[in-house]
Design a protein around this motif. Sequence first.
Motif, mmCIF file in Angstrom:
data_model
loop_
_atom_site.group_PDB
_atom_site.id
_atom_site.type_symbol
_atom_site.label_atom_id
_atom_site.label_comp_id
_atom_site.label_asym_id
_atom_site.label_seq_id
_atom_site.Cartn_x
_atom_site.Cartn_y
_atom_site.Cartn_z
ATOM 1 N N TYR A 473 0.829 -1.321 0.006
ATOM 2 C CA TYR A 473 0.067 0.038 0.061
ATOM 3 C C TYR A 473 0.702 1.423 0.005
ATOM 4 N N VAL A 474 0.198 2.402 -0.431
ATOM 5 C CA VAL A 474 1.339 3.560 -0.701
ATOM 6 C C VAL A 474 0.553 4.472 0.594
ATOM 7 N N ALA A 475 1.532 4.869 1.539
ATOM 8 C CA ALA A 475 1.179 5.816 2.651
ATOM 9 C C ALA A 475 1.208 7.248 2.218
ATOM 10 N N HIS A 476 0.169 7.569 2.037
ATOM 11 C CA HIS A 476 -0.079 9.027 1.545
ATOM 12 C C HIS A 476 0.463 10.282 2.652
ATOM 13 N N GLU A 477 0.363 9.706 3.832
ATOM 14 C CA GLU A 477 0.513 10.530 5.185
ATOM 15 C C GLU A 477 1.922 10.595 5.228
ATOM 16 N N ASP A 478 3.001 9.713 4.666
ATOM 17 C CA ASP A 478 4.407 9.828 4.731
ATOM 18 C C ASP A 478 4.782 9.658 3.390
ATOM 19 N N TYR A 479 4.834 10.815 2.645
ATOM 20 C CA TYR A 479 5.424 11.110 1.446
ATOM 21 C C TYR A 479 5.177 10.041 0.400
ATOM 22 N N ASN A 480 4.065 9.491 0.439
ATOM 23 C CA ASN A 480 3.747 8.495 -0.693
ATOM 24 C C ASN A 480 4.888 7.215 -0.639
ATOM 25 N N LYS A 481 5.280 6.994 0.596
ATOM 26 C CA LYS A 481 6.261 5.675 0.669
ATOM 27 C C LYS A 481 5.460 4.242 0.434
ATOM 28 N N VAL A 482 6.204 3.423 -0.095
ATOM 29 C CA VAL A 482 5.243 2.184 -0.306
ATOM 30 C C VAL A 482 5.716 1.262 0.683
ATOM 31 N N LYS A 483 4.483 0.743 1.361
ATOM 32 C CA LYS A 483 4.712 -0.192 2.504
ATOM 33 C C LYS A 483 4.233 -1.376 2.367
#
Length: 727
Positions: A473-483
Motif C-alpha cells: 500500500y502507499v502511505a500518503h501521509e508519509d510522502y507516498n512511501k510504499v509499505k
Amino acid sequence: MTPELAKTALKKYFGYDGYRPLQLDIITKVYKGQDGIVLMPTGGGKSVCFQIPAVTMNGTVVVVSPLISLMKDQVDGLNAVGIRAAYLNSSQSGGENHQVETAFENGELHLLYVSPEKLLSNGFLTFLKRRNICLFAIDEAHCISSWGHDFRPEYTRLKSLREVFPKVPILALTATADRLTRRDMAEQLGIPDAEQHIASFNRPNLSLAVRPGKKKREQIIQFLRERPDQAGIVYCLSRKQTENLAEKLREAGYNAQSYHAGLHSQERAERQADFINDRTLIICATIAFGMGIDKSNVRWVIHYSLPKNLENYYQEIGRAGRDGAAADTLLFYSYNDYTVLKSMISENANSELQIAKLDRMKEYADSLACRRRILLNYFSEDHSEDCGNCDICANPPERFDGTILAQQALSAVYRLKQSTGVNLTIDVLRGSARSEIRNNGYDRIKTYGAGRDTSSFDWGQYFNQLISLGYLYVAHEDYNKVKLTPAAQRVLFEQEKVELVKMSIIKDRREQEKAKTPKRERAARVGQMNDSLFDLLKELRKETARAKGLPPYLIFHDSTLQEMATTFPVTEADMARISGVGEVKLTNYGDDFMKAIKESDAYAAEQRKKARRVDKERIGDVPTHEFSLKSFQSGNDIKTIAKNRSINEATVLGHLAKCYVGGADIDLAQFIPAGAATWISEARAALPEAEGNKPIVEWVNEKYGTQSVGYGTLKILEALETRAAVG
C-alpha cells in the motif's frame, strides 16, 4: 448493563434474535464507558451499536449527523418501534425546536439527533448538561478527517465534546474510511486510544462490473430490459446529467425521476419518498442521494461516470442488495471522466491526496484483477481469493506465476526499510546509477539490480497489481512511501504464490482502448505531459514549500505543474501564460521553476525533437491555413479553393476560421446558413455529452431536413465565439 439485556432489547425493539458480527462486542464496550471507532459497510448495522445502548442505559444518546434526511428517516423508524427519538436541525421551526428541547429536559428521549452546526452553536453544549448523556455517537465520522472523502470543516470542532464531557464515551461510526482516515478520525475526536471495530466489507451478493463509457444510454436501457420492475439508482456527476438521463429513460418507457440539490426541498422529499415507497423505481441522482435511506430492495446501482474515490464508490454500490439478495452494480468508465475529475480536484486544498485517491479509482476501473479483491484490500481487509462474482472473474485474463517478480519487489521494499516511493524502488530494482541511490547506500542492498531485465514500465504495472492485490500500500501521509501489508509476509516467508496478469494482455487492452478513444479526445492529448519533468517540478515545489513553511499546493497546484511539464515555459512571458501563475507567484517562484525546466533532460529532448520536426503544415514558407486565406482574399470562393487544393470545403472553412481567431479581417457570417446558429445551439442542448461534431451535424440535418449545415459551419461558429470571448 449486560449482554443479555442488550439481546433482550434487540428482540424487543427490532425483532432480531441475534446480533451481526461485532455489534454486541461494541455495545458491551460502550456499557464499560469505552470509546470506539466503528467501520461497517452500508447496511452492516452501525446504528444498532448506539440505538441499543440508548434504550438500555440511563440517559440520552446524542447522535451527531450531517444529514437531515438521515435524521428524519431514523427518528421516524425508531418512533415506529417504540423508541423515543427526536432531532434538532435547520429544517425545523422555532416551535418545533422548543418542543424537542423540552422533551429532552424532561428526560423523555432515548436518542437526540443533532447536526454538527446545532451541537456547536452558542450555549448548546451547556444545554446538554441539564440531563445525563450516556453516549455521543458521531455518524458519518469520516467527515471529520481532511484525509476522508467527504470532509466537513465544522466537524473538526467536535473535539470539544471530549473536553466538555470527559467521562462520556464517544463512538465514531462510518461506512467507508481507509487506514489513514480512521487514524485521523480518532485524533480529531480526541480519542486516540479508541479501539477500532472493523467489520468485513465483503458483500458477496453484489456483482461488480465495469464497462467502457460509450453509448451509455443504450447500454443502460439494455441493462434495464434484463431487469424489469427492479428498483435501482443511477449516480451522475451533474444535475444536468440526472435530468437528461431521467427524461430519456421515461421516453423509453421506464419509471424514472431525477434527484439533485437544485430541486426545491419539498420536491426532493417527495421524490425520495416515492422511491422509498416504490412509487418510482429508478432514481437518476447526484451522489448525495441515498445516504441514510434504509431501502432494502435496491436491486442495482449504476455509476454513469467515474466516482472520485473508492470510498464514495463502495458506499454508493452498498445501497444495493441491503437485504442480502443478489444485486448488480455497473460502472461506466472512460479516460475523459478521469481527466475531467482530475481538473476539478486539482484546484482544491489537499488536492495531492484527492488525486491519489482518484488514481486508485482509475486503477480499479482499468484493472484486470478481481474487483472485489481490490476493494477489500483497499480497506485493509486481507483477501487473497478471487470472488467469482465480478466481470473479471467471469472472463479472467491470462495470468502467469509472478511469484519471483513479486518477491523481488517486496524484498526491495523490505530492504529499503519501506522508506521510498514506487518510482525510486523500481530504480533500485533496475540498478539505476542515480546519485540519490548511491548517496543513500541503496546500491548496496541485496536486491539492487535484481530486476534489471524488466523494463521500468513493466515494473510500474506489476507494482500496481501488487497494490491492487493487497501486498503493498502507499502511505500518503508519509510522502507516498510504499509499505508492506501482512499479506506480503506470506509471499516473502511462507512461499505463497502470486499470479500476475501478463504484460502483453495489459498492452493489448491499452491499444484497444486507444483505438476506441474518440478523435476529439485523442487530439486533446497531443500535447502530452512529460512525466519526468512533472516529477522534477513536484520535487522542486516540495523543497520550496518546506523552505517557505507552506503546504505545497500554495506554491503551485498540480494542474499548473502539469501545464508546465506539457508546454516547457522558459521565458517570463511563457510562464505568465500558465494557468495558476499570477504576478506574485511569477515574481516569487518563476525564476527557479524556469531554470529547472531549462536545465532538465526533458527540455533538451524537446528542443532536439523540434529541430528535427518537419513542418508538414506549410506550403513553401506559408502555413496551409494562411495559404487558403490568401487564395480567398484573391477572389476565389470556397468551392474553387477546395477544388484547386484537393481538399474538402469544410477544411477550407476551418482554415479561414483559424485565421479569423488569429486576427484576420474576414466576414465569417456569410458562411453561416440562415437558422444554423439556433439549430446547432438546440443540438448541443439535446446532446450534452456528444463526442465530436458528427452527432451535432447529424442531429441538425435529421431534424431540419437539410444538408446545408456541415462541419465547416461548426468551425466558423466556434471561431466567432472564441474571438468574441477574448474581446
